[in-house]
Design a protein around this motif. Structure first.
Motif, PDB file in Angstrom:
ATOM      1  N   ASP A 114      21.511 -50.574 -55.402  1.00 22.39           N
ATOM      2  CA  ASP A 114      21.882 -49.404 -54.602  1.00 22.39           C
ATOM      3  C   ASP A 114      22.830 -49.805 -53.478  1.00 22.39           C
ATOM      4  O   ASP A 114      23.825 -49.138 -53.198  1.00 22.39           O
ATOM      5  CB  ASP A 114      20.618 -48.750 -54.047  1.00 22.39           C
ATOM      6  N   ALA A 115      22.528 -50.918 -52.834  1.00 26.29           N
ATOM      7  CA  ALA A 115      23.360 -51.389 -51.725  1.00 26.29           C
ATOM      8  C   ALA A 115      24.759 -51.779 -52.185  1.00 26.29           C
ATOM      9  O   ALA A 115      25.724 -51.668 -51.423  1.00 26.29           O
ATOM     10  CB  ALA A 115      22.692 -52.578 -51.039  1.00 26.29           C
ATOM     11  N   LEU A 116      24.868 -52.229 -53.431  1.00 29.56           N
ATOM     12  CA  LEU A 116      26.157 -52.670 -53.960  1.00 29.56           C
ATOM     13  C   LEU A 116      26.897 -51.577 -54.722  1.00 29.56           C
ATOM     14  O   LEU A 116      28.002 -51.804 -55.229  1.00 29.56           O
ATOM     15  CB  LEU A 116      25.954 -53.886 -54.876  1.00 29.56           C
ATOM     16  N   GLY A 117      26.281 -50.402 -54.834  1.00 27.50           N
ATOM     17  CA  GLY A 117      26.913 -49.309 -55.572  1.00 27.50           C
ATOM     18  C   GLY A 117      26.988 -49.571 -57.061  1.00 27.50           C
ATOM     19  O   GLY A 117      27.961 -49.201 -57.729  1.00 27.50           O
ATOM     20  N   LYS A 118      25.933 -50.217 -57.595  1.00 25.58           N
ATOM     21  CA  LYS A 118      25.948 -50.632 -58.998  1.00 25.58           C
ATOM     22  C   LYS A 118      24.734 -50.109 -59.768  1.00 25.58           C
ATOM     23  O   LYS A 118      24.097 -50.836 -60.539  1.00 25.58           O
ATOM     24  CB  LYS A 118      25.989 -52.165 -59.073  1.00 25.58           C
ATOM     25  N   LYS A 119      24.393 -48.834 -59.590  1.00 33.44           N
ATOM     26  CA  LYS A 119      23.228 -48.266 -60.265  1.00 33.44           C
ATOM     27  C   LYS A 119      23.371 -48.283 -61.788  1.00 33.44           C
ATOM     28  O   LYS A 119      22.423 -48.603 -62.508  1.00 33.44           O
ATOM     29  CB  LYS A 119      23.002 -46.837 -59.790  1.00 33.44           C
ATOM     30  N   ALA A 120      24.526 -47.907 -62.291  1.00 33.36           N
ATOM     31  CA  ALA A 120      24.725 -47.857 -63.749  1.00 33.36           C
ATOM     32  C   ALA A 120      24.590 -49.241 -64.350  1.00 33.36           C
ATOM     33  O   ALA A 120      23.952 -49.430 -65.405  1.00 33.36           O
ATOM     34  CB  ALA A 120      26.094 -47.266 -64.073  1.00 33.36           C
ATOM     35  N   GLU A 121      25.167 -50.240 -63.692  1.00 36.03           N
ATOM     36  CA  GLU A 121      25.068 -51.618 -64.179  1.00 36.03           C
ATOM     37  C   GLU A 121      23.619 -52.106 -64.150  1.00 36.03           C
ATOM     38  O   GLU A 121      23.183 -52.856 -65.021  1.00 36.03           O
ATOM     39  CB  GLU A 121      25.945 -52.533 -63.325  1.00 36.03           C
ATOM     40  N   ALA A 122      22.871 -51.660 -63.133  1.00 38.06           N
ATOM     41  CA  ALA A 122      21.467 -52.056 -63.017  1.00 38.06           C
ATOM     42  C   ALA A 122      20.651 -51.517 -64.185  1.00 38.06           C
ATOM     43  O   ALA A 122      19.804 -52.215 -64.753  1.00 38.06           O
ATOM     44  CB  ALA A 122      20.887 -51.556 -61.697  1.00 38.06           C
ATOM     45  N   LYS A 123      20.885 -50.260 -64.568  1.00 41.88           N
ATOM     46  CA  LYS A 123      20.165 -49.673 -65.702  1.00 41.88           C
ATOM     47  C   LYS A 123      20.389 -50.490 -66.967  1.00 41.88           C
ATOM     48  O   LYS A 123      19.461 -50.760 -67.734  1.00 41.88           O
ATOM     49  CB  LYS A 123      20.625 -48.242 -65.933  1.00 41.88           C
ATOM     50  N   LYS A 124      21.631 -50.880 -67.195  1.00 45.54           N
ATOM     51  CA  LYS A 124      21.958 -51.661 -68.393  1.00 45.54           C
ATOM     52  C   LYS A 124      21.274 -53.028 -68.358  1.00 45.54           C
ATOM     53  O   LYS A 124      20.777 -53.503 -69.379  1.00 45.54           O
ATOM     54  CB  LYS A 124      23.471 -51.838 -68.505  1.00 45.54           C
ATOM     55  N   ALA A 125      21.254 -53.658 -67.188  1.00 45.11           N
ATOM     56  CA  ALA A 125      20.634 -54.973 -67.059  1.00 45.11           C
ATOM     57  C   ALA A 125      19.135 -54.912 -67.337  1.00 45.11           C
ATOM     58  O   ALA A 125      18.574 -55.777 -68.025  1.00 45.11           O
ATOM     59  CB  ALA A 125      20.880 -55.533 -65.657  1.00 45.11           C
ATOM     60  N   VAL A 126      18.481 -53.883 -66.812  1.00 39.99           N
ATOM     61  CA  VAL A 126      17.035 -53.723 -67.020  1.00 39.99           C
ATOM     62  C   VAL A 126      16.732 -53.454 -68.493  1.00 39.99           C
ATOM     63  O   VAL A 126      15.817 -54.058 -69.077  1.00 39.99           O
ATOM     64  CB  VAL A 126      16.481 -52.587 -66.139  1.00 39.99           C
ATOM     65  N   ALA A 127      17.494 -52.569 -69.110  1.00 41.43           N
ATOM     66  CA  ALA A 127      17.267 -52.238 -70.524  1.00 41.43           C
ATOM     67  C   ALA A 127      17.477 -53.462 -71.408  1.00 41.43           C
ATOM     68  O   ALA A 127      16.706 -53.708 -72.345  1.00 41.43           O
ATOM     69  CB  ALA A 127      18.202 -51.109 -70.953  1.00 41.43           C
ATOM     70  N   ALA A 128      18.497 -54.250 -71.119  1.00 41.75           N
ATOM     71  CA  ALA A 128      18.777 -55.450 -71.909  1.00 41.75           C
ATOM     72  C   ALA A 128      17.656 -56.471 -71.762  1.00 41.75           C
ATOM     73  O   ALA A 128      17.232 -57.105 -72.736  1.00 41.75           O
ATOM     74  CB  ALA A 128      20.109 -56.057 -71.477  1.00 41.75           C
TER      75      ALA A 128
END
Length: 325
Positions: free
Chosen positions: A166-180
């Motif tokens: 959230d702090a880095l403005g990377k929510k979409a990337e975070a979702k992908k990382a968690v799913a992977a």
């Protein structure tokens, strides 16, 4: 007192479930006064941190991280910090991270004693760290740049990752990382023979630490969450760990760490950490895991200090190889 430089989080969910939960949590973490990075470089939003609400840029460009967990999060999310601390002067940044992704990052000092002048010289948009590491330095840090602190490090790494994203403005990337990661953990479970076989395999993680007793890691540590996500069993001693962190033993009681499989790491000098005398002892050699060849030496930087999704995926690969050989 020996500083705990190690990790740890909660049980893994399926990729779909955790991705959904992640989306909700990320939305709750901060409120933006814009629609996203494209709204303009002057846009900011509020992050709820261990030190209260902090306003940060929606898409920070110059990020400084002060611990290995924050560095792993940034690299996982495709952000190269302009500055980062190191854990040991000799080792620099963790070796498991891709060299091209850490090359060019300015070293801003030892993790427990970051160089404030070096940090300020980088003119960061945001600083990421934790209260347990740098809470006493918060006033200094926030005068340099908005500082996002999680309460702790290690065990709550998945929750912390969401805050970092959230702090880095990377929510979409975070979702992908968690799913992977979730898919990867499920794959390892299947590879070791399925949930039932995984649960029946009791695994311990033992760490030899210079200047301290030998640690048998408990259930509230970074590495324990990975074992749990794969569905592996834990010996009863893991539940006896103080505060869930570690059950400490002397070389004369190392047999208490016996399990079906042991992963062992060393922090510091092998002799000063009691590793040399312990693994050369008759007591060590009499343990079932040792006699069956089920003790695996692992990299301390990766397995204990890494604390993040990039480290976790590397560990899962090594875990699968060790358990299916």
């Amino acid at each position: 007192m020996t500083t705990r430089i190690n990790g740890s989080a909660r049980t893994g969910f399926t990729a779909l479930a955790l991705s959904g939960a992640l989306a909700l949590s990320l939305s709750a973490c901060g409120s933006s006064d814009s629609d996203g990075p494209e709204a303009g470089s002057g846009s900011t939003h509020v992050i709820k941190t261990a030190m209260g609400d902090v306003k940060v840029p929606v898409a920070p460009k110059r990020v400084v991280v002060l611990d290995t967990a924050e560095l792993d999060s940034a690299i996982t999310l495709g952000v190269q910090p302009v500055g980062a601390t190191h854990v040991e002067a000799a080792s620099g940044f963790p070796g498991y991270l891709p060299k091209d992704e850490v090359s060019g990052i300015k070293d801003v000092g030892e993790m427990l004693n970051p160089n404030m002048e070096a940090i300020a010289a980088l003119k960061p948009d945001v600083i990421l760290t934790s209260k347990i590491r740098h809470g006493a330095k918060y006033e200094q840090l926030k005068r340099i740049a908005p500082t996002v602190m999680t309460e702790n490090t290690g065990y709550p790494w998945k929750e912390n990752f969401r805050i970092h994203a959230d702090a880095l403005g990377k929510k979409a990337e975070a979702k992908k990382a968690v799913a992977a990661y979730d898919a990867h953990a499920e794959q390892v479970t299947t590879a070791v023979g399925g949930p039932a076989k995984a649960k029946a395999t009791e695994v311990n993680v033992v760490r030899f630490v210079e200047g301290a007793d030998i640690r048998v890691y408990g259930e509230k540590t970074y590495i324990a969450t990975l074992l749990k996500d794969v569905g592996l069993g834990r010996p009863a001693i893991a539940a006896k760990a103080k505060d869930g962190f570690s059950y400490d033993v002397s070389p004369e009681k190392i047999d208490l760490a016996d399990a079906d499989v042991i992963f062992r790491a060393t922090y510091g000098d092998p002799k000063k950490s009691k590793q040399t005398q312990t693994v050369g002892s008759s007591l060590w050699k009499s343990m079932d895991a040792v006699k069956k060849g089920n003790v695996h030496t692992v990299d301390d930087e990766l397995w204990i200090q890494g604390i993040g999704y990039t480290a976790a995926n590397r560990i899962l690969d090594e875990m699968q190889k060790a358990l299916t050989r």
